[in-house]
Scaffold this motif. Sequence first.
Motif, PDB file in Angstrom:
ATOM      1  N   GLU A  62       0.839  -1.200   0.000  1.00 29.91           N
ATOM      2  CA  GLU A  62       0.000   0.000   0.000  1.00 29.91           C
ATOM      3  C   GLU A  62       0.875   1.250   0.000  1.00 29.91           C
ATOM      4  OE1 GLU A  62      -3.204   0.077  -0.303  1.00 29.91           O
ATOM      5  OE2 GLU A  62      -3.532  -2.095  -0.188  1.00 29.91           O
ATOM      6  N   VAL A  63       0.358   2.294  -0.612  1.00 29.36           N
ATOM      7  CA  VAL A  63       1.155   3.507  -0.802  1.00 29.36           C
ATOM      8  C   VAL A  63       1.248   4.333   0.480  1.00 29.36           C
ATOM      9  CG1 VAL A  63       1.268   5.705  -2.036  1.00 29.36           C
ATOM     10  CG2 VAL A  63       0.692   3.597  -3.268  1.00 29.36           C
ATOM     11  N   GLU A  64       0.160   4.499   1.192  1.00 28.46           N
ATOM     12  CA  GLU A  64       0.153   5.419   2.333  1.00 28.46           C
ATOM     13  C   GLU A  64       1.161   5.038   3.417  1.00 28.46           C
ATOM     14  OE1 GLU A  64      -3.023   7.842   5.161  1.00 28.46           O
ATOM     15  OE2 GLU A  64      -3.705   6.109   3.980  1.00 28.46           O
ATOM     16  N   PRO A  65       1.277   3.772   3.818  1.00 29.38           N
ATOM     17  CA  PRO A  65       2.312   3.450   4.820  1.00 29.38           C
ATOM     18  C   PRO A  65       3.727   3.769   4.333  1.00 29.38           C
ATOM     19  CG  PRO A  65       0.719   1.672   4.648  1.00 29.38           C
ATOM     20  CD  PRO A  65       0.435   2.590   3.519  1.00 29.38           C
ATOM     21  N   ILE A  66       3.953   3.666   3.042  1.00 31.89           N
ATOM     22  CA  ILE A  66       5.279   4.002   2.513  1.00 31.89           C
ATOM     23  C   ILE A  66       5.544   5.499   2.685  1.00 31.89           C
ATOM     24  CG2 ILE A  66       6.641   4.147   0.391  1.00 31.89           C
ATOM     25  CD1 ILE A  66       5.333   1.565  -0.520  1.00 31.89           C
ATOM     26  N   LEU A  67       4.546   6.327   2.366  1.00 28.79           N
ATOM     27  CA  LEU A  67       4.718   7.777   2.544  1.00 28.79           C
ATOM     28  C   LEU A  67       4.907   8.128   4.015  1.00 28.79           C
ATOM     29  CD1 LEU A  67       2.085   9.261   0.054  1.00 28.79           C
ATOM     30  CD2 LEU A  67       4.515   8.849  -0.306  1.00 28.79           C
ATOM     31  N   ASP A  68       4.132   7.503   4.880  1.00 34.24           N
ATOM     32  CA  ASP A  68       4.242   7.810   6.317  1.00 34.24           C
ATOM     33  C   ASP A  68       5.627   7.469   6.847  1.00 34.24           C
ATOM     34  OD1 ASP A  68       1.646   8.686   6.314  1.00 34.24           O
ATOM     35  OD2 ASP A  68       0.807   6.776   7.026  1.00 34.24           O
ATOM     36  N   ARG A 128      13.148   0.239  -0.552  1.00 32.42           N
ATOM     37  CA  ARG A 128      13.784   1.044  -1.592  1.00 32.42           C
ATOM     38  C   ARG A 128      12.924   2.258  -1.958  1.00 32.42           C
ATOM     39  NH1 ARG A 128      19.185   0.658  -2.287  1.00 32.42           N
ATOM     40  NH2 ARG A 128      19.878  -1.483  -2.569  1.00 32.42           N
ATOM     41  N   ILE A 129      11.609   2.084  -2.021  1.00 28.17           N
ATOM     42  CA  ILE A 129      10.746   3.222  -2.351  1.00 28.17           C
ATOM     43  C   ILE A 129      10.701   4.218  -1.183  1.00 28.17           C
ATOM     44  CG2 ILE A 129       8.421   3.919  -3.024  1.00 28.17           C
ATOM     45  CD1 ILE A 129      10.076   2.469  -5.146  1.00 28.17           C
ATOM     46  N   VAL A 130      10.751   3.713   0.045  1.00 30.48           N
ATOM     47  CA  VAL A 130      10.882   4.625   1.197  1.00 30.48           C
ATOM     48  C   VAL A 130      12.165   5.435   1.075  1.00 30.48           C
ATOM     49  CG1 VAL A 130      11.259   4.714   3.686  1.00 30.48           C
ATOM     50  CG2 VAL A 130       9.469   3.234   2.755  1.00 30.48           C
ATOM     51  N   GLN A 131      13.243   4.780   0.658  1.00 32.24           N
ATOM     52  CA  GLN A 131      14.523   5.473   0.460  1.00 32.24           C
ATOM     53  C   GLN A 131      14.407   6.567  -0.607  1.00 32.24           C
ATOM     54  OE1 GLN A 131      17.711   2.823  -0.653  1.00 32.24           O
ATOM     55  NE2 GLN A 131      19.049   4.488  -1.334  1.00 32.24           N
ATOM     56  N   VAL A 132      13.722   6.275  -1.708  1.00 33.62           N
ATOM     57  CA  VAL A 132      13.562   7.258  -2.779  1.00 33.62           C
ATOM     58  C   VAL A 132      12.806   8.483  -2.274  1.00 33.62           C
ATOM     59  CG1 VAL A 132      12.403   7.698  -4.980  1.00 33.62           C
ATOM     60  CG2 VAL A 132      13.739   5.606  -4.670  1.00 33.62           C
ATOM     61  N   ILE A 133      11.679   8.256  -1.605  1.00 36.07           N
ATOM     62  CA  ILE A 133      10.858   9.386  -1.134  1.00 36.07           C
ATOM     63  C   ILE A 133      11.596  10.186  -0.065  1.00 36.07           C
ATOM     64  CG2 ILE A 133       8.683  10.007  -0.027  1.00 36.07           C
ATOM     65  CD1 ILE A 133       7.458   7.494  -1.290  1.00 36.07           C
ATOM     66  N   ALA A 134      12.270   9.491   0.851  1.00 31.05           N
ATOM     67  CA  ALA A 134      13.024  10.196   1.885  1.00 31.05           C
ATOM     68  C   ALA A 134      14.151  11.025   1.280  1.00 31.05           C
ATOM     69  CB  ALA A 134      13.581   9.208   2.901  1.00 31.05           C
ATOM     70  N   THR A 135      14.798  10.515   0.241  1.00 34.72           N
ATOM     71  CA  THR A 135      15.864  11.271  -0.428  1.00 34.72           C
ATOM     72  C   THR A 135      15.316  12.516  -1.096  1.00 34.72           C
ATOM     73  OG1 THR A 135      17.151   9.256  -0.814  1.00 34.72           O
ATOM     74  CG2 THR A 135      17.651  11.162  -2.200  1.00 34.72           C
ATOM     75  N   LEU A 136      14.189  12.396  -1.780  1.00 33.47           N
ATOM     76  CA  LEU A 136      13.584  13.561  -2.432  1.00 33.47           C
ATOM     77  C   LEU A 136      13.073  14.571  -1.404  1.00 33.47           C
ATOM     78  CD1 LEU A 136      11.650  11.744  -5.313  1.00 33.47           C
ATOM     79  CD2 LEU A 136      13.809  13.010  -5.468  1.00 33.47           C
ATOM     80  N   LEU A 137      12.559  14.072  -0.278  1.00 32.27           N
ATOM     81  CA  LEU A 137      12.144  14.987   0.785  1.00 32.27           C
ATOM     82  C   LEU A 137      13.349  15.721   1.380  1.00 32.27           C
ATOM     83  CD1 LEU A 137       9.473  12.853   2.707  1.00 32.27           C
ATOM     84  CD2 LEU A 137       9.070  14.973   1.419  1.00 32.27           C
ATOM     85  N   GLY A 138      14.444  15.003   1.597  1.00 33.45           N
ATOM     86  CA  GLY A 138      15.646  15.646   2.117  1.00 33.45           C
ATOM     87  C   GLY A 138      16.181  16.709   1.177  1.00 33.45           C
ATOM     88  N   ILE A 194       6.314  21.763   1.912  1.00 35.47           N
ATOM     89  CA  ILE A 194       6.626  20.638   1.038  1.00 35.47           C
ATOM     90  C   ILE A 194       5.384  19.761   0.962  1.00 35.47           C
ATOM     91  CG2 ILE A 194       8.072  18.605   0.682  1.00 35.47           C
ATOM     92  CD1 ILE A 194      10.263  20.022   2.270  1.00 35.47           C
ATOM     93  N   THR A 195       4.995  19.394  -0.245  1.00 39.53           N
ATOM     94  CA  THR A 195       3.780  18.602  -0.445  1.00 39.53           C
ATOM     95  C   THR A 195       4.145  17.279  -1.100  1.00 39.53           C
ATOM     96  OG1 THR A 195       2.497  20.632  -0.757  1.00 39.53           O
ATOM     97  CG2 THR A 195       1.484  18.556  -1.464  1.00 39.53           C
ATOM     98  N   VAL A 196       3.686  16.198  -0.487  1.00 38.66           N
ATOM     99  CA  VAL A 196       3.906  14.851  -1.010  1.00 38.66           C
ATOM    100  C   VAL A 196       2.575  14.327  -1.530  1.00 38.66           C
ATOM    101  CG1 VAL A 196       4.762  12.537  -0.511  1.00 38.66           C
ATOM    102  CG2 VAL A 196       5.705  14.503   0.701  1.00 38.66           C
ATOM    103  N   ARG A 197       2.569  13.905  -2.788  1.00 35.51           N
ATOM    104  CA  ARG A 197       1.332  13.415  -3.410  1.00 35.51           C
ATOM    105  C   ARG A 197       1.567  12.042  -4.033  1.00 35.51           C
ATOM    106  NH1 ARG A 197       1.684  18.733  -5.330  1.00 35.51           N
ATOM    107  NH2 ARG A 197       0.053  20.145  -4.549  1.00 35.51           N
ATOM    108  N   ALA A 198       0.478  11.284  -4.137  1.00 38.16           N
ATOM    109  CA  ALA A 198       0.466  10.026  -4.883  1.00 38.16           C
ATOM    110  C   ALA A 198      -0.904   9.900  -5.524  1.00 38.16           C
ATOM    111  CB  ALA A 198       0.750   8.835  -3.981  1.00 38.16           C
ATOM    112  N   GLU A 199      -0.942   9.505  -6.791  1.00 35.95           N
ATOM    113  CA  GLU A 199      -2.203   9.426  -7.524  1.00 35.95           C
ATOM    114  C   GLU A 199      -2.082   8.395  -8.632  1.00 35.95           C
ATOM    115  OE1 GLU A 199      -2.902  13.264  -9.172  1.00 35.95           O
ATOM    116  OE2 GLU A 199      -0.853  13.472  -9.922  1.00 35.95           O
ATOM    117  N   PRO A 200      -3.210   7.831  -9.080  1.00 34.08           N
ATOM    118  CA  PRO A 200      -3.153   6.866 -10.189  1.00 34.08           C
ATOM    119  C   PRO A 200      -2.762   7.563 -11.492  1.00 34.08           C
ATOM    120  CG  PRO A 200      -5.218   6.687  -8.962  1.00 34.08           C
ATOM    121  CD  PRO A 200      -4.564   7.951  -8.523  1.00 34.08           C
ATOM    122  N   SER A 201      -2.025   6.840 -12.326  1.00 40.30           N
ATOM    123  CA  SER A 201      -1.625   7.353 -13.636  1.00 40.30           C
ATOM    124  C   SER A 201      -1.556   6.172 -14.600  1.00 40.30           C
ATOM    125  CB  SER A 201      -0.284   8.081 -13.557  1.00 40.30           C
ATOM    126  OG  SER A 201       0.125   8.546 -14.826  1.00 40.30           O
ATOM    127  N   GLY A 202      -2.705   5.848 -15.207  1.00 39.24           N
ATOM    128  CA  GLY A 202      -2.761   4.676 -16.073  1.00 39.24           C
ATOM    129  C   GLY A 202      -2.581   3.407 -15.264  1.00 39.24           C
TER     130      GLY A 202
END
Length: 330
Positions: free
Chosen positions: A178-184, A218-228, A240-248
Motif C-alpha cells: 500500500e502507498v500510504e504506509p510508505i509515505l508515512d 527502496r521506495i521509502v529510500q527514494v521518497i526520503a531522499t527527495l524529501l531531504g 513541502i507537499t507529497v502526493r500520490a495518484e493513479p496514472s494509467g
Amino acid sequence: MAGVTRKKAGKNATDGADAAHGRTLRGRTTAAPLRAPKRGSTSAAASGPRSAGPATLRARAPRRSKADAERLAPRGDAAKRERLVEEQGQPLERRAEAAERILRETVSTISHDLRNSLSVIVVSARMLMRSVPQEGPGRRQLEAITRAADEINQLAQDLVDAMSIENGSLKVGKGAHEVEPILDKAIELVAPTVALKPLEIAKELPHELPPIACDRERIVQVIATLLGNAMRFTPKGGRITVRAEPSGTDARFSISDTGPGISPEQQPLLFARHAPPRRPMGQGMGLAAFVTKGIVEAHGGTIWVESSPGQGSTFFFTIPAAGLSVRTAT
C-alpha cells in the motif's frame, strides 16, 4: 693491254668499295671502340641489370613479427585481422574487469567499516540526548552530530548502490504494498530535520489508490531522499507537499517545494553520475539523485523534474501498480 685493263678495273673497284665504305662510316654516328674490361670490373652487358650485380649495396628490410604480418595482411584476409584484434583485446578486457572487481570490493569494504563506526557514534549521541533536557546545553550539538552521522551513513550506502547500478547488478524485490504506509515511513525519517528548520510537510492521497509492485524499503529510500533534497533548498517556514495518484497502470508520486527552483539548463544534470565541480544552488542531490534514478528504473518506472527559477521544484516518479500475479507482502 687487256690484263692491265683488268688490273686497273679491279683496283678501281676496290678503291670504289673503300670509298663507299668510308662514306658510310662518315654518315653514321661512330661508336666508341670496344675495349676489354679491366680486371675486377663488370660490364653492363655481361652483368645484366645493375640491381642484380654483386657490387650493388642493398638495404636490409626490417624483420616483421607474426603480429605485424597479420596486421599488414591484404584487405581480403579479414579473418586474420579479426583474430588479431581479439587476441590483443582480451588481455585489456581482463585487466579492466579485474580493476573493476577490485574497485567494487574496496568500496564495499570501506562502506561496511565506515557504517560500523558511524553506528557507534549515532547510538552514543542518542543515549546522551536522553539525559539532556530539550532546551539544555549541548542538546543542539548532539542533534547536529546525529544528523551528520545519518547523512554519512546514507552516503556510504549510496556509494555501494551506485556501483551496483553502474554494473547492472542492483536487485529489488517486488511485492504488493500500500502507498500510504510508505509515505508515512518516509516522512517519519525526515521528521527530526523538519522540526529543526522548521517546515511544513503536507500529504495528499486519493481515497482509492491501488497497491504498487515494489521493494518497500527502496521506495521509502527514494521518497526520503527527495524529501531531504526539498528540505535542503526550501527556506524556513516553507511548505513541502507529497502526493500520490493513479496514472494509467502506474502510481505517480510527486514531491513539491517552495524553494528557489532550478534553471532549465541545469535540469538535465540533476541525475548525472558525476555532478559538475561547481554545482549552483538547487541543481540537485549529487550521488543520491543518481541512486534514486537507478532504483526507480529498476522498478520499471521513470523519474523527472519540473521547475522554474523562483517557482519551486516538483520531482515526479512512477511505479507500476501491483498486478494479480504479485502476492501481497506481509
